[in-house]
Design an enzyme around this catalytic site. Structure first.
Site, mmCIF file in Angstrom:
data_model
loop_
_atom_site.group_PDB
_atom_site.id
_atom_site.type_symbol
_atom_site.label_atom_id
_atom_site.label_comp_id
_atom_site.label_asym_id
_atom_site.label_seq_id
_atom_site.Cartn_x
_atom_site.Cartn_y
_atom_site.Cartn_z
ATOM 1 N N SER A 164 27.661 -33.609 0.612
ATOM 2 C CA SER A 164 26.741 -33.115 -0.475
ATOM 3 C C SER A 164 25.410 -32.631 -0.374
ATOM 4 O O SER A 164 24.772 -31.797 -0.779
ATOM 5 C CB SER A 164 26.606 -34.440 -2.140
ATOM 6 O OG SER A 164 28.063 -33.904 -2.183
ATOM 7 N N TYR A 212 29.916 -30.626 -4.964
ATOM 8 C CA TYR A 212 30.245 -32.136 -4.529
ATOM 9 C C TYR A 212 30.904 -31.769 -2.939
ATOM 10 O O TYR A 212 31.432 -31.049 -2.652
ATOM 11 C CB TYR A 212 31.038 -32.250 -5.841
ATOM 12 C CG TYR A 212 32.180 -32.133 -5.819
ATOM 13 C CD1 TYR A 212 33.229 -32.222 -4.915
ATOM 14 C CD2 TYR A 212 32.612 -30.811 -6.233
ATOM 15 C CE1 TYR A 212 34.885 -31.865 -5.093
ATOM 16 C CE2 TYR A 212 33.980 -30.639 -6.667
ATOM 17 C CZ TYR A 212 34.612 -30.276 -5.448
ATOM 18 O OH TYR A 212 36.090 -30.598 -6.198
ATOM 19 N N CYS A 213 30.995 -33.336 -2.316
ATOM 20 C CA CYS A 213 31.668 -33.775 -1.321
ATOM 21 C C CYS A 213 32.743 -34.770 -2.034
ATOM 22 O O CYS A 213 32.802 -35.237 -2.628
ATOM 23 C CB CYS A 213 30.720 -33.851 0.206
ATOM 24 S SG CYS A 213 30.275 -35.302 -0.549
ATOM 25 N N PHE A 214 33.577 -35.562 -1.015
ATOM 26 C CA PHE A 214 33.715 -36.669 -1.508
ATOM 27 C C PHE A 214 33.795 -37.638 -2.187
ATOM 28 O O PHE A 214 33.518 -37.779 -3.472
ATOM 29 C CB PHE A 214 34.797 -37.613 -0.372
ATOM 30 C CG PHE A 214 35.889 -38.428 -0.616
ATOM 31 C CD1 PHE A 214 37.040 -38.059 -0.991
ATOM 32 C CD2 PHE A 214 35.546 -39.751 -0.347
ATOM 33 C CE1 PHE A 214 38.102 -38.900 -1.720
ATOM 34 C CE2 PHE A 214 36.989 -40.985 -0.617
ATOM 35 C CZ PHE A 214 37.796 -40.104 -1.136
ATOM 36 N N TYR A 267 33.961 -36.237 -5.151
ATOM 37 C CA TYR A 267 35.498 -36.174 -5.645
ATOM 38 C C TYR A 267 35.756 -36.893 -6.191
ATOM 39 O O TYR A 267 36.075 -37.143 -7.220
ATOM 40 C CB TYR A 267 35.921 -35.460 -4.138
ATOM 41 C CG TYR A 267 37.430 -35.587 -4.678
ATOM 42 C CD1 TYR A 267 38.448 -34.323 -5.484
ATOM 43 C CD2 TYR A 267 38.241 -36.790 -4.532
ATOM 44 C CE1 TYR A 267 39.796 -34.631 -5.823
ATOM 45 C CE2 TYR A 267 39.502 -36.968 -4.090
ATOM 46 C CZ TYR A 267 40.193 -35.788 -5.192
ATOM 47 O OH TYR A 267 41.851 -35.889 -5.504
#
Length: 373
Positions: A104, A96-98, A125
């Protein structure tokens, strides 16, 4: 993209202790992450800052182009190799990214180009964090709590760890809760602490409702703040008071604050430097309570501490810590406990030793009737 490579089953991920590959920048990860996550960023802090500016000023494609120039081919290859090692070790994990967006997708594509299809978390996130915030509120409202109280050194954490339906808040906070309770490792951020608590509560959501045992904590455990929803609930929850003889409390103090703590310092710094750091830690801890303890008792306790440290360093014996620990317990912690317990007397539903408390805690029907929350 296949639906099998994207998930929004946040409960299954978090309650199952699934490995998570976090590709956000280090500065983002430091502010908040999840238990079991590992940070292997696509962009470092500076590159993320520059790409963010480019995105705002010139759009997504321009930001992608800039990002490509900031990650040379050799750096990209090294990064992909790190990711592949993670996916090999954790084939059932997620990345995952933000927000589950560009970073991602790029990570997922680079892994696919290297022959690995790896799943990502929809919403990233931000979605996981919001899920845990909501879950914390819901579980605190739904689950009954029971607090284990007692004087400092009675072994509350020892008892708590023998109760299946329990959460060790001090363990999650990496702090023993007292003025002398700082651990060798750094405490988690408040967001990390809150996330960890919410995950622990989530694990009880699929089980029959039963009282969750917590240690009776102050609002702050070191620098970690107990979440407001949990704090509000515990202010109304029943209290089971653990009673332990003073000599046993002193022995626990030696085990936890001398033997265990010194072992941790030596593991980090080596035997000689570890002892120096251990000694300085206790001197600093005692100094912080000097005002409340009083000048005369502070000087007396400092003399006892220095005698114990000298004997320990020269002979390896720890018996000389007993008078120091006993004085700290009876002259510093016990008066504070007596004062604080005055406001909780109407919530006390049990008083007894560890064996009796464990037997009582297993009788959930009795506790359910005693729950005043």
């Amino acid at each position: 993209m296949s639906d099998q490579l994207v998930t929004n089953d946040y409960a299954a991920i978090l309650s199952g202790d699934v490995a998570l590959l976090d590709v956000r920048a280090p500065i983002e990860y430091a502010k908040g992450a999840f238990p079991g996550s590992v940070n292997m960023p696509l962009l470092d802090d500076e590159a993320r800052h520059l790409v963010g500016i480019e995105y705002k000023e010139s759009g997504q494609q321009s930001a992608i182009d800039l990002g490509a120039t900031l990650i040379p081919e050799d750096a990209r290859q090294a990064l992909v190799e790190q990711w592949l090692a993670f996916t090999t070790e954790h084939p059932n994990g997620y990345l995952y990214c933000f927000r589950g967006g560009l970073r991602s997708r790029i990570t997922q594509q680079w892994l696919r180009d290297a022959g690995c299809d790896y799943r990502l978390v929809e919403g990233g996130y931000k979605a996981l964090r919001q899920f845990l915030i909501d879950n914390l509120q819901q579980q605190c409202a739904r689950l009954p709590f029971c607090l284990i109280g007692g004087r400092t050194g009675t072994g509350k954490t020892r008892i708590l760890n023998h109760i299946p339906y329990s959460i060790d808040l001090e363990g999650l906070a990496k702090h023993r809760g007292s003025s002398f309770g700082r651990m060798v490792v750094e405490q988690p951020s408040n967001i990390d602490f809150e996330n960890a608590i919410s995950v622990e509560l989530l694990k009880f959501s699929a089980k029959p409702i039963s009282p969750i045992f917590l240690e009776d904590e102050a609002r702050m455990i070191g620098a970690a703040c107990v979440p407001e929803a949990m704090r509000d609930k515990t202010q109304l929850s029943p209290v089971a008071v653990l009673e332990t003889p003073l000599d046993v409390r002193v022995r626990y103090g030696v085990e936890d604050y001398v033997l265990d703590l010194l072992r941790r310092y030596c593991a980090r710094d080596g035997e000689q430097e570890g002892f120096v750091a251990f000694a300085d830690y206790h001197r600093a801890s005692l100094s912080r309570v000097q005002k409340r303890f009083g000048g005369v008792r502070y000087k007396q306790s400092l003399a006892l501490l220095e005698k114990a440290l000298k004997s320990h360093e020269i002979t390896g014996e720890t018996d000389d810590y007993h008078p120091f620990i006993e004085m700290i317990l009876t002259d510093y912690y016990d008066p504070m406990y007596d004062y604080q317990m005055q406001a909780k007397q109407d919530r006390v539903v049990f008083t007894g030793d560890g064996k009796a408390l464990l037997e009582w805690s297993a009788n959930n029907e009795l506790l359910a009737r005693a729950d005043v929350s």
